[in-house]
Write a protein that holds these residues in place. Sequence first.
Motif, PDB file in Angstrom:
ATOM      1  N   ASN A 165       0.828  -1.211   0.000  1.00  0.00           N
ATOM      2  CA  ASN A 165       0.000   0.000   0.000  1.00  0.00           C
ATOM      3  C   ASN A 165       0.863   1.262   0.000  1.00  0.00           C
ATOM      4  O   ASN A 165       0.586   2.221  -0.719  1.00  0.00           O
ATOM      5  CB  ASN A 165      -0.932   0.009   1.213  1.00  0.00           C
ATOM      6  CG  ASN A 165      -2.026  -1.026   1.116  1.00  0.00           C
ATOM      7  OD1 ASN A 165      -2.319  -1.537   0.040  1.00  0.00           O
ATOM      8  ND2 ASN A 165      -2.620  -1.364   2.248  1.00  0.00           N
ATOM      9  N   ALA A 166       1.918   1.263   0.823  1.00  0.00           N
ATOM     10  CA  ALA A 166       2.802   2.432   0.882  1.00  0.00           C
ATOM     11  C   ALA A 166       3.523   2.638  -0.442  1.00  0.00           C
ATOM     12  O   ALA A 166       3.677   3.772  -0.912  1.00  0.00           O
ATOM     13  CB  ALA A 166       3.806   2.250   2.013  1.00  0.00           C
ATOM     14  N   SER A 167       3.944   1.561  -1.074  1.00  0.00           N
ATOM     15  CA  SER A 167       4.615   1.664  -2.371  1.00  0.00           C
ATOM     16  C   SER A 167       3.669   2.202  -3.434  1.00  0.00           C
ATOM     17  O   SER A 167       4.060   3.024  -4.266  1.00  0.00           O
ATOM     18  CB  SER A 167       5.157   0.311  -2.798  1.00  0.00           C
ATOM     19  OG  SER A 167       6.104  -0.138  -1.875  1.00  0.00           O
ATOM     20  N   SER A 168       2.434   1.738  -3.393  1.00  0.00           N
ATOM     21  CA  SER A 168       1.439   2.232  -4.361  1.00  0.00           C
ATOM     22  C   SER A 168       1.201   3.724  -4.177  1.00  0.00           C
ATOM     23  O   SER A 168       1.142   4.484  -5.149  1.00  0.00           O
ATOM     24  CB  SER A 168       0.111   1.506  -4.190  1.00  0.00           C
ATOM     25  OG  SER A 168       0.259   0.135  -4.310  1.00  0.00           O
ATOM     26  N   ALA A 169       1.068   4.142  -2.939  1.00  0.00           N
ATOM     27  CA  ALA A 169       0.843   5.558  -2.663  1.00  0.00           C
ATOM     28  C   ALA A 169       2.031   6.399  -3.117  1.00  0.00           C
ATOM     29  O   ALA A 169       1.867   7.449  -3.750  1.00  0.00           O
ATOM     30  CB  ALA A 169       0.587   5.768  -1.175  1.00  0.00           C
ATOM     31  N   SER A 170       3.232   5.954  -2.816  1.00  0.00           N
ATOM     32  CA  SER A 170       4.409   6.735  -3.198  1.00  0.00           C
ATOM     33  C   SER A 170       4.587   6.770  -4.716  1.00  0.00           C
ATOM     34  O   SER A 170       4.965   7.801  -5.277  1.00  0.00           O
ATOM     35  CB  SER A 170       5.663   6.198  -2.519  1.00  0.00           C
ATOM     36  OG  SER A 170       5.953   4.900  -2.988  1.00  0.00           O
ATOM     37  N   ALA A 171       4.292   5.661  -5.388  1.00  0.00           N
ATOM     38  CA  ALA A 171       4.385   5.648  -6.855  1.00  0.00           C
ATOM     39  C   ALA A 171       3.352   6.593  -7.454  1.00  0.00           C
ATOM     40  O   ALA A 171       3.635   7.312  -8.423  1.00  0.00           O
ATOM     41  CB  ALA A 171       4.189   4.233  -7.375  1.00  0.00           C
ATOM     42  N   GLY A 172       2.150   6.609  -6.887  1.00  0.00           N
ATOM     43  CA  GLY A 172       1.119   7.526  -7.379  1.00  0.00           C
ATOM     44  C   GLY A 172       1.511   8.978  -7.191  1.00  0.00           C
ATOM     45  O   GLY A 172       1.309   9.812  -8.081  1.00  0.00           O
ATOM     46  N   ILE A 173       2.089   9.307  -6.048  1.00  0.00           N
ATOM     47  CA  ILE A 173       2.531  10.681  -5.792  1.00  0.00           C
ATOM     48  C   ILE A 173       3.649  11.062  -6.754  1.00  0.00           C
ATOM     49  O   ILE A 173       3.651  12.156  -7.322  1.00  0.00           O
ATOM     50  CB  ILE A 173       2.972  10.836  -4.325  1.00  0.00           C
ATOM     51  CG1 ILE A 173       1.743  10.756  -3.413  1.00  0.00           C
ATOM     52  CG2 ILE A 173       3.711  12.143  -4.105  1.00  0.00           C
ATOM     53  CD1 ILE A 173       2.082  10.677  -1.942  1.00  0.00           C
ATOM     54  N   ALA A 174       4.599  10.164  -6.969  1.00  0.00           N
ATOM     55  CA  ALA A 174       5.698  10.451  -7.895  1.00  0.00           C
ATOM     56  C   ALA A 174       5.171  10.637  -9.320  1.00  0.00           C
ATOM     57  O   ALA A 174       5.607  11.538 -10.044  1.00  0.00           O
ATOM     58  CB  ALA A 174       6.723   9.317  -7.857  1.00  0.00           C
ATOM     59  N   LEU A 175       4.220   9.795  -9.723  1.00  0.00           N
ATOM     60  CA  LEU A 175       3.638   9.915 -11.063  1.00  0.00           C
ATOM     61  C   LEU A 175       2.883  11.229 -11.211  1.00  0.00           C
ATOM     62  O   LEU A 175       3.014  11.926 -12.224  1.00  0.00           O
ATOM     63  CB  LEU A 175       2.703   8.734 -11.338  1.00  0.00           C
ATOM     64  CG  LEU A 175       2.042   8.725 -12.713  1.00  0.00           C
ATOM     65  CD1 LEU A 175       3.090   8.587 -13.807  1.00  0.00           C
ATOM     66  CD2 LEU A 175       1.036   7.598 -12.801  1.00  0.00           C
ATOM     67  N   LEU A 176       2.122  11.597 -10.207  1.00  0.00           N
ATOM     68  CA  LEU A 176       1.390  12.859 -10.245  1.00  0.00           C
ATOM     69  C   LEU A 176       2.338  14.054 -10.332  1.00  0.00           C
ATOM     70  O   LEU A 176       2.122  14.980 -11.122  1.00  0.00           O
ATOM     71  CB  LEU A 176       0.494  12.985  -9.011  1.00  0.00           C
ATOM     72  CG  LEU A 176      -0.328  14.273  -8.920  1.00  0.00           C
ATOM     73  CD1 LEU A 176      -1.333  14.338 -10.064  1.00  0.00           C
ATOM     74  CD2 LEU A 176      -1.027  14.358  -7.587  1.00  0.00           C
ATOM     75  N   ALA A 177       3.413  14.034  -9.553  1.00  0.00           N
ATOM     76  CA  ALA A 177       4.391  15.123  -9.600  1.00  0.00           C
ATOM     77  C   ALA A 177       5.029  15.222 -10.982  1.00  0.00           C
ATOM     78  O   ALA A 177       5.205  16.319 -11.525  1.00  0.00           O
ATOM     79  CB  ALA A 177       5.461  14.910  -8.529  1.00  0.00           C
ATOM     80  N   THR A 178       5.355  14.091 -11.578  1.00  0.00           N
ATOM     81  CA  THR A 178       5.961  14.089 -12.908  1.00  0.00           C
ATOM     82  C   THR A 178       4.990  14.595 -13.959  1.00  0.00           C
ATOM     83  O   THR A 178       5.357  15.389 -14.827  1.00  0.00           O
ATOM     84  CB  THR A 178       6.442  12.665 -13.267  1.00  0.00           C
ATOM     85  OG1 THR A 178       7.348  12.217 -12.259  1.00  0.00           O
ATOM     86  CG2 THR A 178       7.137  12.638 -14.602  1.00  0.00           C
ATOM     87  N   ILE A 179       3.749  14.156 -13.886  1.00  0.00           N
ATOM     88  CA  ILE A 179       2.748  14.614 -14.853  1.00  0.00           C
ATOM     89  C   ILE A 179       2.538  16.117 -14.744  1.00  0.00           C
ATOM     90  O   ILE A 179       2.482  16.829 -15.750  1.00  0.00           O
ATOM     91  CB  ILE A 179       1.421  13.848 -14.659  1.00  0.00           C
ATOM     92  CG1 ILE A 179       1.574  12.405 -15.139  1.00  0.00           C
ATOM     93  CG2 ILE A 179       0.277  14.532 -15.392  1.00  0.00           C
ATOM     94  CD1 ILE A 179       0.402  11.512 -14.809  1.00  0.00           C
ATOM     95  N   LEU A 180       2.427  16.626 -13.517  1.00  0.00           N
ATOM     96  CA  LEU A 180       2.243  18.065 -13.327  1.00  0.00           C
ATOM     97  C   LEU A 180       3.433  18.855 -13.854  1.00  0.00           C
ATOM     98  O   LEU A 180       3.271  19.896 -14.499  1.00  0.00           O
ATOM     99  CB  LEU A 180       2.011  18.375 -11.847  1.00  0.00           C
ATOM    100  CG  LEU A 180       0.668  17.914 -11.282  1.00  0.00           C
ATOM    101  CD1 LEU A 180       0.609  18.183  -9.786  1.00  0.00           C
ATOM    102  CD2 LEU A 180      -0.485  18.597 -11.998  1.00  0.00           C
ATOM    103  N   LYS A 181       4.637  18.371 -13.629  1.00  0.00           N
ATOM    104  CA  LYS A 181       5.842  19.059 -14.116  1.00  0.00           C
ATOM    105  C   LYS A 181       5.877  19.056 -15.633  1.00  0.00           C
ATOM    106  O   LYS A 181       6.142  20.076 -16.270  1.00  0.00           O
ATOM    107  CB  LYS A 181       7.083  18.386 -13.535  1.00  0.00           C
ATOM    108  CG  LYS A 181       8.375  19.088 -13.909  1.00  0.00           C
ATOM    109  CD  LYS A 181       9.106  18.281 -14.928  1.00  0.00           C
ATOM    110  CE  LYS A 181      10.412  18.938 -15.294  1.00  0.00           C
ATOM    111  NZ  LYS A 181      10.837  18.555 -16.626  1.00  0.00           N
TER     112      LYS A 181
END
Length: 130
Positions: free
Chosen positions: A49-65
């Motif tokens: 669950n923690a890995s999924s959350a962190s991957a989602g946050i990293a993906l969101l940050a990359t998409i926004l950038k």
Amino acid sequence: MNNSSNKALRDLGIFYCAVFVLSLAASCIALWLYWDAWRLDDLVQQIANASSASAGIALLATILKEAGSFMVLAAMKIKEWQDRARKEERERLRKRQAEAYERFGFEVDGVLVLPRTPEVERFLAGENEG
């Protein structure tokens, strides 16, 4: 490589390092917040669950950038097109006015003047092509 491409690569490296740190921090926070099981199967689920959350946050940050970068580049390109169109329009009007002086202009006291008759106005507006 030139200096600007080196700077761009350095900035990109800094961004992805920041995303990695953000992902790692999100993973640690998620593990800390949801650490309520001591059994192995629950621990694996918590890590997943923690890995999924962190991957989602990293993906969101990359998409926004990337979306932000694309929008800035698109705005710069649109401004460049607008500037080029304005320059071409000014050149076209200047040529049209020079042609009007040749066709309709007359000299008054040594100065070439252009009468503002309806015919000249139509010519300058480009209405009587042909």
